[in-house]
Design an enzyme around this catalytic site. Structure first.
Site, PDB file in Angstrom:
ATOM      1  N   GLU A 263       9.643   1.526  10.754  1.00 40.81           N
ATOM      2  CA  GLU A 263      11.237   2.646   9.880  1.00 40.81           C
ATOM      3  C   GLU A 263      10.195   4.242  10.503  1.00 40.81           C
ATOM      4  OE1 GLU A 263      13.969   2.291   9.560  1.00 40.81           O
ATOM      5  OE2 GLU A 263      13.682  -0.534   9.682  1.00 40.81           O
TER       6      GLU A 263
ATOM      7  N   GLU B  95       9.840  16.436  13.820  1.00 37.53           N
ATOM      8  CA  GLU B  95      10.170  16.754  12.607  1.00 37.53           C
ATOM      9  C   GLU B  95      10.354  17.740  12.091  1.00 37.53           C
ATOM     10  OE1 GLU B  95       8.443  12.698  11.795  1.00 37.53           O
ATOM     11  OE2 GLU B  95      11.165  12.630  10.665  1.00 37.53           O
TER      12      GLU B  95
ATOM     13  N   CYS C 176      13.984  11.149   6.331  1.00 38.12           N
ATOM     14  CA  CYS C 176      13.564  10.699   7.998  1.00 38.12           C
ATOM     15  C   CYS C 176      14.622  10.941   8.726  1.00 38.12           C
ATOM     16  CB  CYS C 176      13.135   9.445   8.736  1.00 38.12           C
ATOM     17  SG  CYS C 176      14.249   8.584   7.270  1.00 38.12           S
TER      18      CYS C 176
ATOM     19  N   LYS D  33       0.786  -0.856  -0.490  1.00 38.59           N
ATOM     20  CA  LYS D  33       0.281  -0.117  -0.033  1.00 38.59           C
ATOM     21  C   LYS D  33       0.962   0.883   0.252  1.00 38.59           C
ATOM     22  CE  LYS D  33      -1.560   3.089   1.660  1.00 38.59           C
ATOM     23  NZ  LYS D  33      -1.735   4.799   1.053  1.00 38.59           N
TER      24      LYS D  33
HETATM   25  P1  NAP Z   1       2.254   8.942   7.314  1.00 36.99           P
HETATM   26  O1  NAP Z   1       0.957   9.896   7.026  1.00 36.99           O
HETATM   27  O2  NAP Z   1       2.956   8.310   8.495  1.00 36.99           O
HETATM   28  O3  NAP Z   1       2.270   7.579   6.206  1.00 36.99           O
HETATM   29  C1  NAP Z   1       2.904   6.485   5.337  1.00 36.99           C
HETATM   30  C2  NAP Z   1       1.976   5.633   4.726  1.00 36.99           C
HETATM   31  O4  NAP Z   1       0.932   5.356   5.905  1.00 36.99           O
HETATM   32  C3  NAP Z   1       1.218   6.133   3.641  1.00 36.99           C
HETATM   33  O5  NAP Z   1       1.053   5.604   2.129  1.00 36.99           O
HETATM   34  C4  NAP Z   1      -0.083   6.703   4.652  1.00 36.99           C
HETATM   35  O6  NAP Z   1      -1.136   6.341   3.988  1.00 36.99           O
HETATM   36  C5  NAP Z   1      -0.619   5.557   5.242  1.00 36.99           C
HETATM   37  N1  NAP Z   1      -0.909   6.058   6.613  1.00 36.99           N
HETATM   38  C6  NAP Z   1      -2.012   7.329   6.578  1.00 36.99           C
HETATM   39  N2  NAP Z   1      -2.474   6.525   8.049  1.00 36.99           N
HETATM   40  C7  NAP Z   1      -2.721   5.389   8.098  1.00 36.99           C
HETATM   41  C8  NAP Z   1      -3.075   4.762   9.468  1.00 36.99           C
HETATM   42  N3  NAP Z   1      -3.692   5.361   9.959  1.00 36.99           N
HETATM   43  N4  NAP Z   1      -3.830   3.698   8.852  1.00 36.99           N
HETATM   44  C9  NAP Z   1      -2.615   2.411   7.989  1.00 36.99           C
HETATM   45  N5  NAP Z   1      -1.830   3.367   6.675  1.00 36.99           N
HETATM   46  C10 NAP Z   1      -2.353   4.925   7.304  1.00 36.99           C
HETATM   47  O7  NAP Z   1       3.839   9.626   6.963  1.00 36.99           O
HETATM   48  P2  NAP Z   1       3.866   9.962   5.371  1.00 36.99           P
HETATM   49  O8  NAP Z   1       3.962  11.387   5.489  1.00 36.99           O
HETATM   50  O9  NAP Z   1       4.016   9.974   4.142  1.00 36.99           O
HETATM   51  O10 NAP Z   1       6.053  10.209   5.295  1.00 36.99           O
HETATM   52  C11 NAP Z   1       6.515  11.058   6.361  1.00 36.99           C
HETATM   53  C12 NAP Z   1       7.027  10.652   7.748  1.00 36.99           C
HETATM   54  O11 NAP Z   1       7.997   9.320   7.401  1.00 36.99           O
HETATM   55  C13 NAP Z   1       8.153  10.390   8.250  1.00 36.99           C
HETATM   56  O12 NAP Z   1       7.578  10.767   9.900  1.00 36.99           O
HETATM   57  C14 NAP Z   1       9.520  10.125   8.218  1.00 36.99           C
HETATM   58  O13 NAP Z   1      10.088  10.543   9.215  1.00 36.99           O
HETATM   59  C15 NAP Z   1       8.911   8.967   8.368  1.00 36.99           C
HETATM   60  N6  NAP Z   1       9.899   8.035   7.270  1.00 36.99           N
HETATM   61  C16 NAP Z   1      10.644   7.177   7.679  1.00 36.99           C
HETATM   62  C17 NAP Z   1      11.987   6.318   7.530  1.00 36.99           C
HETATM   63  C18 NAP Z   1      12.881   5.170   8.595  1.00 36.99           C
HETATM   64  O14 NAP Z   1      12.688   4.092   7.221  1.00 36.99           O
HETATM   65  N7  NAP Z   1      12.367   5.472   9.163  1.00 36.99           N
HETATM   66  C19 NAP Z   1      12.200   7.280   6.415  1.00 36.99           C
HETATM   67  C20 NAP Z   1      11.209   7.479   5.170  1.00 36.99           C
HETATM   68  C21 NAP Z   1      10.611   7.861   5.824  1.00 36.99           C
HETATM   69  P3  NAP Z   1      -2.206   7.454   2.453  1.00 36.99           P
HETATM   70  O15 NAP Z   1      -1.300   8.741   1.904  1.00 36.99           O
HETATM   71  O16 NAP Z   1      -3.242   7.173   2.242  1.00 36.99           O
HETATM   72  O17 NAP Z   1      -2.267   8.427   4.792  1.00 36.99           O
END
Ligand code: NAP
Length: 483
Positions: free
Chosen positions: A258, A387, A292, A183
């Site tokens: 992650e 962040e 991240c 997804k």
């Molecule tokens: P996000 O809002 O957490 O969304 C990530 C994914 O989760 C998307 O596919 C999103 O789908 C889905 N999602 C959102 N709400 C959900 C729920 N309630 N249940 C299941 N899935 C859900 O994060 P983002 O804004 O895309 O990415 C940025 C974040 O990722 C930052 O915090 C960054 O630090 C972190 N990150 C971490 C790493 C690592 O390796 N540690 C690497 C890259 C990024 P939708 O788009 O459909 O909402």
């Protein structure tokens, strides 16, 4: 540049992928994909739901026995073909990425190569995972330890690295003999579609990779609740990670999380200052600060503070903001308006609490925010607890080693941390003291397929990449043989 400029039109499906078929949403619903640089609509893709997610899980479950039964060599050959196709399509994939995600084209090309590297790396790794024979406690017995594919693995990926975060999960899963239901983030589905189309072309059998597009909340609850899913691997925010961990608890899934970070970047008086500035630029401004592992808090010791700031300011002012498709652009747009507002909110908070703006500090219209340098920032500011995820560099002063370690560790996050010093003893001491899963010493770019990537504290659990990355998709089996 538009989607019509993609040469390999086979990459543009506007569909999900379930059981080897490109499919639409049951109710015909769609979601729009925007270009963050222009605000224009690039494409419409299906907005699938729980029922489609369930069918994808069933397809993955049916495909699992025959995929698992293949020899490792056979699975590795498919992954190698995928790797090759990803590289052959580098330019198209990079253009798609810049169109839907915004990062400069040169960075998108780099991500395609980085993403492809996981297919190659795990194809190689899988062939070397032979298990262990452990000395037994009794004669005429043998302890045999093997690793077996865990089963159906669900993967939820973010928008900031739309290809690499997908391959960093799918490649080890497939190498281990698992099947996948993916997804991707709703803001960047086109890269996920393209990468899946190439997996199909590489010979990944029907049902082994499935792609479900649509709301994370809706699809995520099915992926978490369904008992057929044995592994949930998620990259995204800590906030969503907490929700997923709770949703997976009833079915006791293997979890790889992650999550977010809030990296300290520490420059000591004994650092090579030009090098420290160069590494801070890479760590802070890559992907417009939306990584991240970005330096979120930069601590500079008093003795080199002025020298560091002068050089850092010069380099920041040389950044070129614009559409990532344009030549020479080094900072693209932020992913959306909310991200640009967050940047402004963090800067305002720092300024209200006494920080000085040395450059930037303003929105540039649309989703663009000016690369910003803030000096003399106090610890009681938003970037210390959240962040920032924007091209904003708050710089803090410090006096001694113990003090800065304490301040650096004063966060719920523990993904990456950086230090710049020419003193080997200090490098070792501080690396050990910093609470993070990844440490960069005089280095601001720390990701590669060879190294284990992942965090501690509320930055998550599990590791991706390296020899450890396949462990998330395998279960250990111990067999006691008597003879
Ligand atoms: P996000 O809002 O957490 O969304 C990530 C994914 O989760 C998307 O596919 C999103 O789908 C889905 N999602 C959102 N709400 C959900 C729920 N309630 N249940 C299941 N899935 C859900 O994060 P983002 O804004 O895309 O990415 C940025 C974040 O990722 C930052 O915090 C960054 O630090 C972190 N990150 C971490 C790493 C690592 O390796 N540690 C690497 C890259 C990024 P939708 O788009 O459909 O909402």
């Amino acid at each position: 540049m538009t989607i019509n400029d993609i040469n390999n039109q086979n990459l543009l499906k506007a569909a999900g992928f379930v059981g080897g078929e490109w499919v639409q949403a049951d109710d015909g619903g769609t979601l729009t994909v925007d270009n963050p640089a222009t605000g224009g609509i690039i494409a419409r893709v299906p907005a699938m739901g729980e029922a489609e997610a369930r069918r994808a899980i069933m397809a993955a479950e049916s495909a699992w026995p025959s995929w698992r039964a293949k020899t490792v060599k056979e699975r590795a050959a498919v992954l190698m073909a995928w790797h090759q196709l990803l590289l052959e399509n580098e330019e198209d994939l990079a253009r798609l990425m810049t169109l839907e995600q915004g990062k400069p084209l040169v960075e998108s090309r780099g991500e395609v190569r980085y993403g492809a590297s996981f297919a190659q790396w795990f194809a190689e790794e899988a062939r070397r995972d032979g298990g262990d024979i452990v000395p037994a406690p009794r004669t005429n017995t043998q302890i045999r330890v093997t690793r077996e594919a865990a089963g159906v693995a669900a993967m939820i990926t973010p928008w900031n690295f739309p290809i690499a975060m997908l391959t960093r999960k799918a490649a080890p899963a497939l190498a281990a003999g698992c099947t996948a239901v993916i997804k991707p983030a709703s803001q960047t589905p086109l890269c996920a579609i393209a990468v899946t189309a190439l997996a199909q072309q590489a010979g990944v059998p029907a049902g082994v990779i499935n792609l479900v597009l649509g709301s994370g909340t809706v699809i995520g609850s099915e992926l978490c609740a369904n008992p057929a899913v044995r592994v949930l691997s998620f990259t995204g925010s800590t906030e969503v990670g907490r929700i997923l961990a709770a949703q997976c608890a009833p079915t006791i899934k293997k979890l790889a999380l992650e999550l977010g970070g809030n990296a300290p970047f520490i420059v000591f008086d004994d650092a090579d200052v030009p090098r420290a500035v160069q590494q801070a630029m890479l760590s802070k401004f890559r992907n417009a600060g939306q990584t991240c592992v970005c330096a979120n808090r930069i601590y500079v010791q008093n003795g080199v503070y002025d020298e560091f700031m002068a050089l850092f300011k010069e380099r920041i002012m040389a950044l070129k903001v614009g559409n990532g498709m344009d030549d020479g652009v080094t900072i693209g747009p932020l992913i959306d308006g909310a991200a640009a507002n967050k940047a402004a909110q963090h800067v305002d908070d720092c300024v209200q609490k006494g920080a000085k703006v040395l450059c930037g500090g303003n929105a540039l219209g649309g989703n663009f925010y000016a690369p910003t340098l803030l000096s003399d920032v106090c610890d009681d500011v938003l970037p210390c607890c959240e962040e920032t995820f924007a091209p904003v560099a708050p710089v803090f002063r410090f006096t001694d080693e113990n003090e800065v370690i304490k301040r650096a560790n004063d966060t719920i996050y523990g993904l990456s941390a950086y230090l710049c010093t020419r003193d080997l003893g200090r490098a070792m001491r501080v690396s050990e003291a910093l609470e993070a899963g990844i440490i960069g010493v005089n280095e601001g770019i720390i990701s590669s397929e060879e190294a284990p990537f992942g965090g501690i504290k509320q930055s998550g659990m599990g590791r991706e990449g390296g020899t450890y990355g396949m462990e998330e998709y395998t279960e250990i089996k111990y067999t006691l043989l008597g003879f």
